[in-house]
Design a protein around this motif. Structure first.
Motif, PDB file in Angstrom:
ATOM      1  N   VAL A   1       0.834  -1.071   0.076  1.00  0.00           N
ATOM      2  CA  VAL A   1      -0.219   0.028  -0.092  1.00  0.00           C
ATOM      3  C   VAL A   1       0.793   1.130  -0.097  1.00  0.00           C
ATOM      4  CG1 VAL A   1      -2.029  -0.988   1.086  1.00  0.00           C
ATOM      5  CG2 VAL A   1      -0.321  -0.159   2.513  1.00  0.00           C
ATOM      6  N   SER A   2       2.051   0.942   0.345  1.00  0.00           N
ATOM      7  CA  SER A   2       2.935   2.127   0.294  1.00  0.00           C
ATOM      8  C   SER A   2       4.492   1.589  -0.183  1.00  0.00           C
ATOM      9  CB  SER A   2       3.133   3.105   1.673  1.00  0.00           C
ATOM     10  OG  SER A   2       4.382   3.800   1.648  1.00  0.00           O
ATOM     11  N   GLY A   3       5.360   2.058  -0.990  1.00  0.00           N
ATOM     12  CA  GLY A   3       6.731   1.641  -1.475  1.00  0.00           C
ATOM     13  C   GLY A   3       6.536   0.272  -2.245  1.00  0.00           C
ATOM     14  N   ARG A   4       7.767  -0.186  -2.080  1.00  0.00           N
ATOM     15  CA  ARG A   4       7.733  -1.433  -2.764  1.00  0.00           C
ATOM     16  C   ARG A   4       8.617  -2.579  -2.208  1.00  0.00           C
ATOM     17  NH1 ARG A   4      11.469   1.683  -4.967  1.00  0.00           N
ATOM     18  NH2 ARG A   4      13.529   0.966  -5.152  1.00  0.00           N
ATOM     19  N   CYS A   5       8.427  -3.859  -2.664  1.00  0.00           N
ATOM     20  CA  CYS A   5       9.400  -4.933  -2.483  1.00  0.00           C
ATOM     21  C   CYS A   5       9.134  -5.853  -3.429  1.00  0.00           C
ATOM     22  CB  CYS A   5       8.900  -5.430  -0.833  1.00  0.00           C
ATOM     23  SG  CYS A   5       7.696  -6.608  -1.028  1.00  0.00           S
ATOM     24  N   LYS A   6      10.330  -6.779  -3.409  1.00  0.00           N
ATOM     25  CA  LYS A   6      10.128  -7.814  -4.622  1.00  0.00           C
ATOM     26  C   LYS A   6       9.799  -9.012  -3.859  1.00  0.00           C
ATOM     27  CE  LYS A   6      14.176  -9.396  -6.467  1.00  0.00           C
ATOM     28  NZ  LYS A   6      15.386  -9.276  -7.166  1.00  0.00           N
ATOM     29  N   MET A   7       8.955  -9.738  -4.594  1.00  0.00           N
ATOM     30  CA  MET A   7       8.414 -11.155  -3.988  1.00  0.00           C
ATOM     31  C   MET A   7       8.850 -12.202  -4.888  1.00  0.00           C
ATOM     32  SD  MET A   7       5.980 -11.775  -1.838  1.00  0.00           S
ATOM     33  CE  MET A   7       4.946 -10.990  -0.488  1.00  0.00           C
ATOM     34  N   ILE A   8       9.567 -13.155  -4.330  1.00  0.00           N
ATOM     35  CA  ILE A   8       9.929 -14.320  -5.139  1.00  0.00           C
ATOM     36  C   ILE A   8       8.905 -15.598  -4.796  1.00  0.00           C
ATOM     37  CG2 ILE A   8      11.738 -16.089  -5.509  1.00  0.00           C
ATOM     38  CD1 ILE A   8      12.962 -13.469  -6.183  1.00  0.00           C
ATOM     39  N   ILE A   9       8.458 -16.124  -5.790  1.00  0.00           N
ATOM     40  CA  ILE A   9       7.362 -16.915  -5.799  1.00  0.00           C
ATOM     41  C   ILE A   9       7.572 -18.231  -6.364  1.00  0.00           C
ATOM     42  CG2 ILE A   9       4.753 -17.422  -6.529  1.00  0.00           C
ATOM     43  CD1 ILE A   9       5.011 -15.437  -4.183  1.00  0.00           C
ATOM     44  N   ASP A  10       7.618 -19.441  -5.673  1.00  0.00           N
ATOM     45  CA  ASP A  10       8.236 -20.615  -6.322  1.00  0.00           C
ATOM     46  C   ASP A  10       6.829 -21.728  -5.727  1.00  0.00           C
ATOM     47  OD1 ASP A  10       9.509 -22.920  -6.495  1.00  0.00           O
ATOM     48  OD2 ASP A  10      11.381 -22.327  -5.107  1.00  0.00           O
ATOM     49  N   ASP A  11       6.874 -22.483  -6.898  1.00  0.00           N
ATOM     50  CA  ASP A  11       5.551 -23.617  -6.589  1.00  0.00           C
ATOM     51  C   ASP A  11       6.477 -24.890  -6.396  1.00  0.00           C
ATOM     52  OD1 ASP A  11       6.352 -24.195  -9.078  1.00  0.00           O
ATOM     53  OD2 ASP A  11       4.409 -23.805  -9.998  1.00  0.00           O
ATOM     54  N   GLY A  12       7.674 -24.851  -6.500  1.00  0.00           N
ATOM     55  CA  GLY A  12       8.521 -25.846  -6.284  1.00  0.00           C
ATOM     56  C   GLY A  12       8.901 -26.676  -7.810  1.00  0.00           C
ATOM     57  N   VAL A  13       8.407 -26.023  -8.706  1.00  0.00           N
ATOM     58  CA  VAL A  13       8.804 -26.080 -10.148  1.00  0.00           C
ATOM     59  C   VAL A  13       9.328 -24.998 -10.749  1.00  0.00           C
ATOM     60  CG1 VAL A  13       8.166 -26.896 -12.328  1.00  0.00           C
ATOM     61  CG2 VAL A  13       7.155 -28.095 -10.407  1.00  0.00           C
TER      62      VAL A  13
ATOM     63  N   MET B   1      10.654 -12.306   0.327  1.00  0.00           N
ATOM     64  CA  MET B   1      10.257 -10.942   0.249  1.00  0.00           C
ATOM     65  C   MET B   1      11.920 -10.166   0.244  1.00  0.00           C
ATOM     66  SD  MET B   1       7.586 -12.104   2.372  1.00  0.00           S
ATOM     67  CE  MET B   1       7.443 -10.914   3.696  1.00  0.00           C
ATOM     68  N   HIS B   2      12.131  -9.382  -0.586  1.00  0.00           N
ATOM     69  CA  HIS B   2      13.305  -8.975  -0.898  1.00  0.00           C
ATOM     70  C   HIS B   2      13.504  -7.395  -0.968  1.00  0.00           C
ATOM     71  CE1 HIS B   2      15.563 -12.782  -1.045  1.00  0.00           C
ATOM     72  NE2 HIS B   2      14.326 -13.209  -1.668  1.00  0.00           N
ATOM     73  N   GLU B   3      14.564  -6.357  -0.995  1.00  0.00           N
ATOM     74  CA  GLU B   3      14.654  -5.225  -1.519  1.00  0.00           C
ATOM     75  C   GLU B   3      13.542  -4.419  -1.197  1.00  0.00           C
ATOM     76  OE1 GLU B   3      16.163  -4.886  -5.460  1.00  0.00           O
ATOM     77  OE2 GLU B   3      16.189  -6.900  -5.545  1.00  0.00           O
ATOM     78  N   PHE B   4      13.015  -4.237   0.170  1.00  0.00           N
ATOM     79  CA  PHE B   4      12.055  -3.401   0.852  1.00  0.00           C
ATOM     80  C   PHE B   4      12.449  -2.111   0.706  1.00  0.00           C
ATOM     81  CE2 PHE B   4      11.072  -7.475   2.779  1.00  0.00           C
ATOM     82  CZ  PHE B   4       9.580  -7.369   2.968  1.00  0.00           C
ATOM     83  N   SER B   5      11.620  -1.076   0.111  1.00  0.00           N
ATOM     84  CA  SER B   5      12.049   0.440   0.073  1.00  0.00           C
ATOM     85  C   SER B   5      11.756   0.758   1.664  1.00  0.00           C
ATOM     86  CB  SER B   5      11.123   1.025  -0.832  1.00  0.00           C
ATOM     87  OG  SER B   5       9.708   0.894  -0.453  1.00  0.00           O
ATOM     88  N   GLU B   6      12.257   2.110   1.854  1.00  0.00           N
ATOM     89  CA  GLU B   6      12.307   2.688   3.437  1.00  0.00           C
ATOM     90  C   GLU B   6      10.627   2.737   3.707  1.00  0.00           C
ATOM     91  OE1 GLU B   6      14.002   6.310   4.607  1.00  0.00           O
ATOM     92  OE2 GLU B   6      15.751   5.206   4.369  1.00  0.00           O
ATOM     93  N   ASP B   7       9.863   3.123   2.543  1.00  0.00           N
ATOM     94  CA  ASP B   7       8.544   3.468   3.022  1.00  0.00           C
ATOM     95  C   ASP B   7       7.624   2.160   2.732  1.00  0.00           C
ATOM     96  OD1 ASP B   7       8.872   3.335   0.202  1.00  0.00           O
ATOM     97  OD2 ASP B   7       7.802   5.048  -0.257  1.00  0.00           O
ATOM     98  N   CYS B   8       8.132   1.009   2.642  1.00  0.00           N
ATOM     99  CA  CYS B   8       7.324   0.073   2.266  1.00  0.00           C
ATOM    100  C   CYS B   8       6.375  -0.391   3.279  1.00  0.00           C
ATOM    101  CB  CYS B   8       8.121  -1.195   1.855  1.00  0.00           C
ATOM    102  SG  CYS B   8       7.192  -2.762   1.483  1.00  0.00           S
ATOM    103  N   VAL B   9       5.084  -0.586   3.068  1.00  0.00           N
ATOM    104  CA  VAL B   9       3.951  -1.158   3.931  1.00  0.00           C
ATOM    105  C   VAL B   9       3.391  -2.145   3.041  1.00  0.00           C
ATOM    106  CG1 VAL B   9       1.957  -0.707   5.177  1.00  0.00           C
ATOM    107  CG2 VAL B   9       3.710   1.093   5.148  1.00  0.00           C
TER     108      VAL B   9
END
Ligand code: T46
Length: 133
Positions: free
Chosen positions: A59-71, A95-103
């Motif tokens: 809802v604020s800022g950004r982060c990178k999600m890694i999603i892995d279903d096993g394949v 979850m990686h690379e959270f911005s300072e303002d990430c919510v």
């Protein structure tokens, strides 16, 4: 991977997004939580859930999600308050690379239950393969 574009209701005063169970949230909500104040060099997650389904929105800022279903492993930037990621059960997430303002706001289909977590990747792969057998 399910990314949902949330409808933005806007007027001269600003913007509004409505989240409604059974409409743009595809499960009954039992819990909501939000993650904030995470340092950019800190990574979170590293687990899967056996039953839990969730919807995550920055809802604020950004982060990178890694999603892995096993394949298949995918990287998704959650970088807009109108972008929602549905995370079904038996999906490894990081979850990686959270911005300072990430919510990061998360809606969950179940109450908190530590026994639903798989926090070891080898165990996750084992359970994925058992499920496919
Ligand atoms: C997920 C990602 C996106 C609670 O007591 N109640 C809760 O509802 C939650 C979510 C956590 N906790 C406790 C458990 C730990 O002692 O808070 C602590 C931090 O939880 P965790 O290390 O699991 O946090 P993340 O950021 O790695 O993962 C969280 C969710 O746990 C998880 O379900 O999908 O965010």
């Amino acid at each position: 991977m399910e990314l949902v574009d949330l409808r933005v209701i806007g007027d001269e005063r600003g913007s509004l997004i409505a989240l409604e169970q059974g409409q743009n949230i595809p499960f009954a909500i039992k819990r909501a939580y939000y993650i904030f104040g995470t340092q950019s060099d800190v990574n979170r997650g590293f687990h899967a859930h056996r039953r839990l389904e969730q919807m995550a929105i920055c809802v604020s800022g950004r982060c990178k999600m890694i999603i892995d279903d096993g394949v298949t492993k995918q990287a998704i930037w959650l970088d807009s308050s109108s972008k929602a990621l549905i995370i079904r059960n038996m999906i490894w997430r990081e979850m990686h690379e959270f911005s300072e303002d990430c919510v990061l706001m998360v809606f969950a289909s179940e109450h908190y239950d530590e026994s639903d977590y798989i926090r070891n990747y080898d165990q996750f792969i084992k359970e994925v393969r058992n499920g496919q057998a």
